[in-house]
Design a protein around this motif. Structure first.
Motif, PDB file in Angstrom:
ATOM      1  N   UNK A   1       0.786  -1.230   0.000  1.00 18.31           N
ATOM      2  CA  UNK A   1       0.000   0.000   0.000  1.00 18.31           C
ATOM      3  C   UNK A   1       0.811   1.270   0.000  1.00 18.31           C
ATOM      4  N   UNK A   2       2.130   1.175  -0.171  1.00 17.60           N
ATOM      5  CA  UNK A   2       2.970   2.366  -0.117  1.00 17.60           C
ATOM      6  C   UNK A   2       2.786   3.218  -1.369  1.00 17.60           C
ATOM      7  N   UNK A   3       3.074   4.487  -1.253  1.00 15.06           N
ATOM      8  CA  UNK A   3       2.999   5.386  -2.398  1.00 15.06           C
ATOM      9  C   UNK A   3       4.113   5.074  -3.391  1.00 15.06           C
ATOM     10  N   UNK A   4       3.742   4.910  -4.662  1.00 16.72           N
ATOM     11  CA  UNK A   4       4.720   4.561  -5.687  1.00 16.72           C
ATOM     12  C   UNK A   4       5.071   5.814  -6.480  1.00 16.72           C
ATOM     13  N   UNK A   5       6.183   6.408  -6.146  1.00 19.79           N
ATOM     14  CA  UNK A   5       6.617   7.608  -6.837  1.00 19.79           C
ATOM     15  C   UNK A   5       7.246   7.244  -8.179  1.00 19.79           C
ATOM     16  N   UNK A   6       7.136   8.152  -9.135  1.00 17.02           N
ATOM     17  CA  UNK A   6       7.657   7.912 -10.482  1.00 17.02           C
ATOM     18  C   UNK A   6       9.178   7.964 -10.471  1.00 17.02           C
ATOM     19  N   UNK A   7       9.806   6.950 -11.077  1.00 17.77           N
ATOM     20  CA  UNK A   7      11.263   6.901 -11.147  1.00 17.77           C
ATOM     21  C   UNK A   7      11.804   7.830 -12.225  1.00 17.77           C
ATOM     22  N   UNK A   8      11.028   8.032 -13.279  1.00 16.92           N
ATOM     23  CA  UNK A   8      11.450   8.873 -14.400  1.00 16.92           C
ATOM     24  C   UNK A   8      10.360   9.903 -14.688  1.00 16.92           C
ATOM     25  N   UNK A   9      10.645  10.776 -15.640  1.00 16.83           N
ATOM     26  CA  UNK A   9       9.672  11.811 -15.999  1.00 16.83           C
ATOM     27  C   UNK A   9       8.429  11.207 -16.637  1.00 16.83           C
ATOM     28  N   UNK A  10       8.592  10.108 -17.368  1.00 15.10           N
ATOM     29  CA  UNK A  10       7.474   9.424 -17.992  1.00 15.10           C
ATOM     30  C   UNK A  10       7.157   8.150 -17.212  1.00 15.10           C
ATOM     31  N   UNK A  11       5.881   7.781 -17.220  1.00 14.87           N
ATOM     32  CA  UNK A  11       5.463   6.571 -16.514  1.00 14.87           C
ATOM     33  C   UNK A  11       6.058   5.338 -17.190  1.00 14.87           C
ATOM     34  N   UNK A  12       6.520   4.397 -16.376  1.00 17.38           N
ATOM     35  CA  UNK A  12       7.172   3.202 -16.886  1.00 17.38           C
ATOM     36  C   UNK A  12       6.219   2.013 -16.828  1.00 17.38           C
ATOM     37  N   UNK A  13       6.268   1.183 -17.861  1.00 17.47           N
ATOM     38  CA  UNK A  13       5.670  -0.138 -17.790  1.00 17.47           C
ATOM     39  C   UNK A  13       6.717  -1.116 -17.253  1.00 17.47           C
ATOM     40  N   UNK A  14       6.314  -2.352 -17.026  1.00 16.87           N
ATOM     41  CA  UNK A  14       7.267  -3.332 -16.513  1.00 16.87           C
ATOM     42  C   UNK A  14       8.423  -3.543 -17.490  1.00 16.87           C
ATOM     43  N   UNK A  15       8.091  -3.647 -18.774  1.00 17.42           N
ATOM     44  CA  UNK A  15       9.148  -3.866 -19.769  1.00 17.42           C
ATOM     45  C   UNK A  15      10.013  -2.620 -19.936  1.00 17.42           C
ATOM     46  N   UNK A  16       9.388  -1.440 -19.861  1.00 20.87           N
ATOM     47  CA  UNK A  16      10.187  -0.211 -19.910  1.00 20.87           C
ATOM     48  C   UNK A  16      11.085  -0.097 -18.686  1.00 20.87           C
TER      49      UNK A  16
END
Length: 383
Positions: free
Chosen positions: A342-357
């Motif tokens: 349930x933790x907040x998932x902050x974006x690692x990059x400027x664009x949203x990532x998929x699993x493969x990305x």
């Protein structure tokens, strides 16, 4: 020809047409008109083809009432894993195997683990990953414990059905890794130094900096309180973490993961409230200026509260006794799993990532870590 005869003949023809049209209109008007109207409760007479079509429709509607419709699959089904595989080997080379188990969707969570040798990292990660499959990550056996050899090399990968990726890492600052490198005379890279202890610390720092860049949550496992060398190690890894992007936008906030301070094999006196407060006070002071997300409410309290230190105690595995100070090991593991999910998932990059990305982003982070000028300079300044 006489024009009068032509005019008279044409007029006579027009009158005949008009008379014939009139007769036709009279005949059409004299015909009776039938209006068909269905009675209430009766079905209208239809052709056999229409009757069969309506029968099929009624059968399909009747079948739909008894049969639950299958939900639409938004994403393609991914291959289910039964054991862990290698994501990064001991030389920080990315493996291609995990790509077969990743989906092209954005709702995923990455949980990594760090800690010294023998602290119980693999056991904790196996319990968090699945309550049905045991020993997803291989743990040390008796012979390995007696010889002091490590069980995990590089980074092991496992993804659950609900798209949580768990990464188990080789032990940090482990002397067995130095022995393995010396025994097999592995090739040194450009960032390696003559001193094997320096190489060991730099390699451990590279793995930690890598996890800081690609994980949403980091579990830092220790089996006693507290080793100052491990605390200094975390602070150095935070300093050596590569930048998430080369964008010079001043509004962009550099990415840092949530980190949980987990003490495994905790004794009964560790759960005493005064001891807990002393431990929390220590971490609050040491990591007060850290940019790692240390206060996300990932603690042992039943209700999550923002601003609470991410601190967890797990008793020895197999200790089923429940005391007045803490729940048993299974209950605490389940509580930790729920809070991590349930933790907040902050974006690692400027664009949203998929699993493969995310996997392709991992490859870029590995190259950035290995080519980091800051880490090589830090190694040269080490005594």
């Amino acid at each position: 020809m006489n024009p009068r005869k032509i005019i008279s003949s044409t007029m006579s023809k027009e009158t005949e047409v008009k008379e014939s049209d009139g007769r036709a209109l009279i005949k059409l008007a004299d015909r009776p008109t039938f209006i068909l109207k269905t009675r209430e409760g009766e079905s209208r007479a239809v052709s056999p083809s229409q009757r069969n079509g309506n029968k099929k429709e009624s059968e399909s509607h009747a079948g739909s009432t008894h049969k639950t419709p299958e939900p639409r699959s938004i994403i393609s089904m991914c291959v289910e894993m039964t054991n862990c595989i290698k994501l990064v080997d001991e030389n920080m080379q990315l493996c291609e195997g995990p790509l077969d188990f990743l989906c092209d969707q954005q709702d995923f969570l990455v949980v990594g683990c760090l800690g010294p040798q023998g602290a119980g990292k693999s056991t904790i990660m196996s319990l968090l990953a699945s309550s049905e499959i045991s020993d997803i990550y291989p743990a040390q056996n008796i012979s390995q414990q007696e010889s002091g050899s490590n069980c995990t090399s590089g980074i092991d990968f496992y993804v659950t059905k609900n798209r949580v990726i768990y990464l188990d890492t080789q032990p940090i600052l482990s002397s067995s890794i130095i022995d393995y490198t010396t025994l097999f005379d592995q090739k040194k890279g450009t960032t390696d130094f003559v001193n094997p202890e320096t190489n060991l610390e730099l390699q451990s720092l590279q793995f930690a900096a890598f996890l800081f860049s690609v994980c949403h949550v980091i579990i830092f496992v220790q089996d006693w309180f507290v080793d100052p060398n491990l605390v200094r190690f975390l602070q150095t890894a935070e300093m050596l973490k590569p930048a998430s992007t080369t964008n010079m936008d001043q509004d962009y906030v550099e990415y840092y993961p949530h980190i949980i301070f987990l003490h495994n094999k905790a004794e009964l006196q560790d759960f005493i409230p005064s001891t807990l407060e002393m431990m929390k006070e220590f971490y609050n002071k040491v990591f007060g200026n850290s940019r790692l997300q240390t206060h996300s409410g990932l603690d042992m309290n039943a209700a999550s509260k923002e601003g609470q230190l991410n601190f967890f105690l797990i008793p020895s595995i197999g200790q089923e006794t429940e005391t007045t100070f803490h729940e048993n090991e299974k209950q605490l593991i389940e509580k930790l799993r729920r809070k991590i999910h349930g933790v907040t998932r902050n974006a690692m990059t400027l664009t949203a990532l998929t699993e493969k990305n995310w996997y392709h982003y991992v490859s870029k982070v590995i190259e950035a870590v290995k080519k980091s000028h800051l880490s090589s300079e830090y190694g040269r300044l080490m005594p």
